[in-house]
Design an enzyme around this catalytic site. Structure first.
Site, PDB file in Angstrom:
ATOM      1  N   ASP A 376       0.580  -0.918   0.114  1.00 43.87           N
ATOM      2  CA  ASP A 376       0.361   0.123   0.012  1.00 43.87           C
ATOM      3  C   ASP A 376       1.077   1.295  -0.087  1.00 43.87           C
ATOM      4  OD1 ASP A 376      -2.624   1.750   0.576  1.00 43.87           O
ATOM      5  OD2 ASP A 376      -1.304   2.434   2.009  1.00 43.87           O
ATOM      6  N   GLU A 412       1.395  -0.551  -5.061  1.00 43.13           N
ATOM      7  CA  GLU A 412       0.674   0.425  -5.443  1.00 43.13           C
ATOM      8  C   GLU A 412       1.607   1.441  -5.534  1.00 43.13           C
ATOM      9  OE1 GLU A 412      -3.124   2.801  -4.164  1.00 43.13           O
ATOM     10  OE2 GLU A 412      -1.401   1.990  -2.248  1.00 43.13           O
TER      11      GLU A 412
END
Length: 742
Positions: A376, A412
């Site tokens: 993330d 990401e």
């Protein structure tokens, strides 16, 4: 009696075998070892080690179920680590830490011995937090910046506990699938959401790791044909105060507090009262998924924690070593440098934090047997010196690590609030990335935005412009049209705007850049023309994802028509808004999606490990709908919305694991982005001396919703075929190496 004031670190060697015990407190640990960090059970007790360079003393606190607490001083300090051996401490015991040290917010120092702290290396965490004054290191009345504002109320009754875990487990039968990137199809899914209301999973197992490993869950994954489950965060997380006040929870799990601990709320064993039972249950889930042939990828959040900014609670890292674990504003360390939008960012430039992250990753691979990670806001991990750099210490450590360099690493590739926050295409060679350009381009093309055809062709060809220059393969691109963060596929074709009122923020949260189209009505409708259009749009989106070079990723539930009612930020909706609705499955869409996955698996040309953009002459042929070769003018025309591409199934094929050439039929993909039907003139397959051009046979038609139709005519080159509006057709032709499938 426990000591209230921890002792200062010893200046003498830790070996006391020939010395005197006259100056050693009665309530102190034996010397123990500084590594491994955390609580490690061995014969006769447990070794405890915790890192803090600013602490003046550390106590390990043994916690009884009835609230009793025994404090033992860790007298040994080596290389920034406090450590000791606790005789009789064993698996299942609960513990925490108290740290004596400076409280000086102006220097970013926030130690407070009144606050019980979780172990950053805890393998299991038991209990929940009471979100009140007791867990905050500062007095609400004075605020987090006041030098005399330290709150001295005891937080122990309001805190969860770290748990000692026995690492033993029977891994018999477990073999990691080792699926290549080219063959991977990722299924992004929430452990609880997938199983919470599944009628064929026993109620006591729903919403748990055991539920995901249940035969009914595995049967659905097999029917769909995916190869890997990418689990939304399963590290121990907490729900912060502002969500609790609204009666909501941190459903997605992006507020981590334990980077080594499986989230206890997803464990049927932990819910049944077995302290630490989540660890073995998670391992059992991984083993069963491996036996069934599925890889397990974890969505991990090493960019921030639930402690937030200076106004947040003191639960773990802040109380141990605030400037070591968190990035602080350089000229005002009272405040946190936030690149995550959550209030804080982990300090990956500090050795303690960097070691914790790498140790955590290695633990999940070595001890929990997972197959990879999706990171993330991964750009934050490359900010050791401020700006993003693919040569940062974190990436170098992972690249050189003999364990981590062998698993799937997916970024990401962005964070927030920085001039270089969008770092798509900039990650190191071992990494794949969520391709945000693929998502945005596909959505724009689907809603008829001018000038998107050329970019669509680039994205579906593997995005060589993003990854080819650094000699990364098409598998560097993880292709998707929907993910957990945003609309589901059903909502993408049903809503023009977000509808997030249930989140309690007045509908202001969530992105406004959805690039969605409701097809003529906002939300649910009984209009048959609109519902048919939405179904066609959904099929076309899924086909584009699965027919493109790269690694396809499906959002869990898209295949059954899952809707969130237009909520594009359901991070706090632990309820039917986010759960799979197994009572209203779109069986046609499920069958179609499974067929697409099977079609991709059947055609090696759709899974090539090299770019179409770099193909030699004749291997790939782009043409206009009338069958003429593509021109620069056509590519540049903003009104161009249709194309055809022929793939030579025999030219420079990949090799399988045994070295056998993976030849394929010749393939023809035709895309019509217009809102009216369009006739395509079928181009010839690649020329081969001594053979007549073969005829084409339809294998996929997204407008009709058919894959491998039972009755499909052979169509000679030069004839026309009508492609429905906003749809795609795939045809195949034999080539002397591979016979046409029937």
């Amino acid at each position: 009696m426990p000591t209230d004031t921890p002792s200062a670190p010893s200046e003498t060697p830790s070996d006391t075998s020939t010395g005197t015990s006259a100056d050693v407190p009665a309530d102190a640990t034996l010397p123990g070892r500084p590594f491994p960090l955390g609580a490690t059970p061995v014969d006769g007790g447990t070794n405890v080690a915790v890192a803090s360079e600013i602490a003046e003393g550390v106590q390990v606190c043994l916690l009884a179920p009835d609230g009793g607490e025994r404090r033992l001083d860790l007298l040994e300090y080596d290389a920034g680590v406090w450590h000791g051996f606790v005789p009789g401490m064993r698996a299942g015991d609960r513990y925490g830490f108290r740290v004596q040290g400076p409280y000086d917010p102006s220097r970013g120092l926030r130690c407070n011995p009144a606050k019980l702290l979780l172990d950053p290396y805890a393998k299991a965490i038991h209990g929940d937090v009471a979100w009140d004054q007791r867990i905050f290191g500062y007095s609400f009345g004075k605020g987090p910046d006041a030098p005399d504002g330290r709150d001295d109320s005891d937080s122990a009754p309001a805190m969860p506990h770290s748990v000692v875990v026995d690492p033993g487990f029977d891994w018999t039968g477990d073999t990691p699938p080792g699926t290549s990137y080219a063959d991977t199809v990722i299924y992004e899914v929430h452990v609880k959401g997938f199983t919470a209301s599944h009628p064929d999973i026993p109620p006591e197992l729903r919403g748990s790791y055991a539920g995901l490993a249940h035969p009914a869950a595995i049967a659905h994954l097999r029917r769909l044909g995916v190869t890997a489950v990418e689990l939304l965060p399963v590290h121990q997380s907490l729900t912060s105060g502002f969500l609790r006040e609204r009666g909501l929870v941190n459903y997605w799990g992006y507020d981590t507090i334990g980077f080594f601990a499986p989230h206890a709320a997803y464990s049927a064993a932990a819910r049944a009262g077995r302290v630490g039972g989540q660890v073995d249950e998670f391992k059992s889930m991984v083993r069963e998924l491996h036996v069934a042939g599925f890889e397990v990828i974890l969505d991990v959040v090493y960019n921030h924690t639930v402690e937030g900014n200076e106004s947040g609670p003191t639960l773990c890292h802040r109380g141990l070593d605030n400037p070591g674990y968190y990035r602080l504003v350089h000229d005002d360390p009272r405040h946190y440098y936030d690149t995550t939008g959550t209030g804080n960012a982990l300090n990956v430039a500090h050795p303690t934090t960097l070691r914790m992250i790498v140790d955590s990753l290695r633990y999940w691979v070595s001890e929990m047997h997972v197959d990879g990670f999706r990171f993330d806001l991964a750009a934050t991990l490359g900010r050791g010196g401020g700006g993003f750099a693919s040569t940062s210490a974190f990436f170098d450590l992972v690249d050189q690590d003999p364990v981590l360099s062998q698993v799937k690493l997916i970024a990401e590739p962005w964070d927030v609030g920085q001039t270089d926050s969008y770092d798509l295409g900039r990650f190191p060679a071992l990494w794949s990335e969520w391709n945000g350009r693929f998502r945005d381009t596909l959505r724009d093309f689907g809603r008829s935005v001018d000038g998107t055809l050329a970019d669509l062709a680039t994205r579906m060809s593997g995005s060589a412009d993003l990854y080819g220059g650094s000699r990364r393969r098409p598998s560097a691109s993880v292709n998707f049209v929907t993910a957990h963060d945003g609309f589901t596929l059903r909502d993408l074709v049903s809503f023009d705007a977000k509808h997030n009122e249930a989140n309690g923020e007045g509908g202001r949260d969530g992105s406004d850049d959805n690039r969605s189209w409701n097809c003529g009505a906002e939300g649910p409708t009984d209009d048959p023309e609109i519902t048919a259009l939405r179904a066609r749009q959904s099929r076309a989106f899924l086909a584009a994802v699965l027919l493109s070079l790269g690694v396809p990723m499906l959002l869990g539930g898209d295949e059954i028509g899952r809707t969130q009612g237009g909520n594009n930020n359901a991070y706090c909706q632990d309820n039917p808004t986010s759960w799979f609705d197994w009572e209203h499955v779109d069986t046609d869409l499920l069958t179609f999606t499974g067929g697409l996955v099977a079609l991709r698996r059947a055609h090696p040309a759709l899974r090539r490990r090299r770019y179409l953009a770099g193909a030699r002459l004749g291997e790939v042929a782009w043409s206009t709908p009338d069958g003429e070769p593509m021109t620069d003018a056509y590519w540049r025309d903003p009104a161009s919305r249709a194309l055809a591409v022929v793939l030579d199934g025999t030219a420079e094929p990949d090799r399988d694991a045994e070295g056998v050439l993976m030849v394929d039929e010749d393939l023809l993909i035709m895309i019509n982005g217009w809102w009216e039907p369009l006739d395509f003139t079928l181009p010839p397959p690649p020329e081969r001396p001594g053979t007549a051009p073969a005829a084409w046979r339809v294998e996929l038609d997204t407008f009709a919703g058919v894959i491998w139709p039972v009755e499909a005519d052979l169509r000679p080159p030069g004839t026309t075929l009508t492609v429905g509006p906003r749809s795609m057709i795939l045809l195949a032709a034999p080539n002397g190496h591979v016979a046409l499938r029937r």
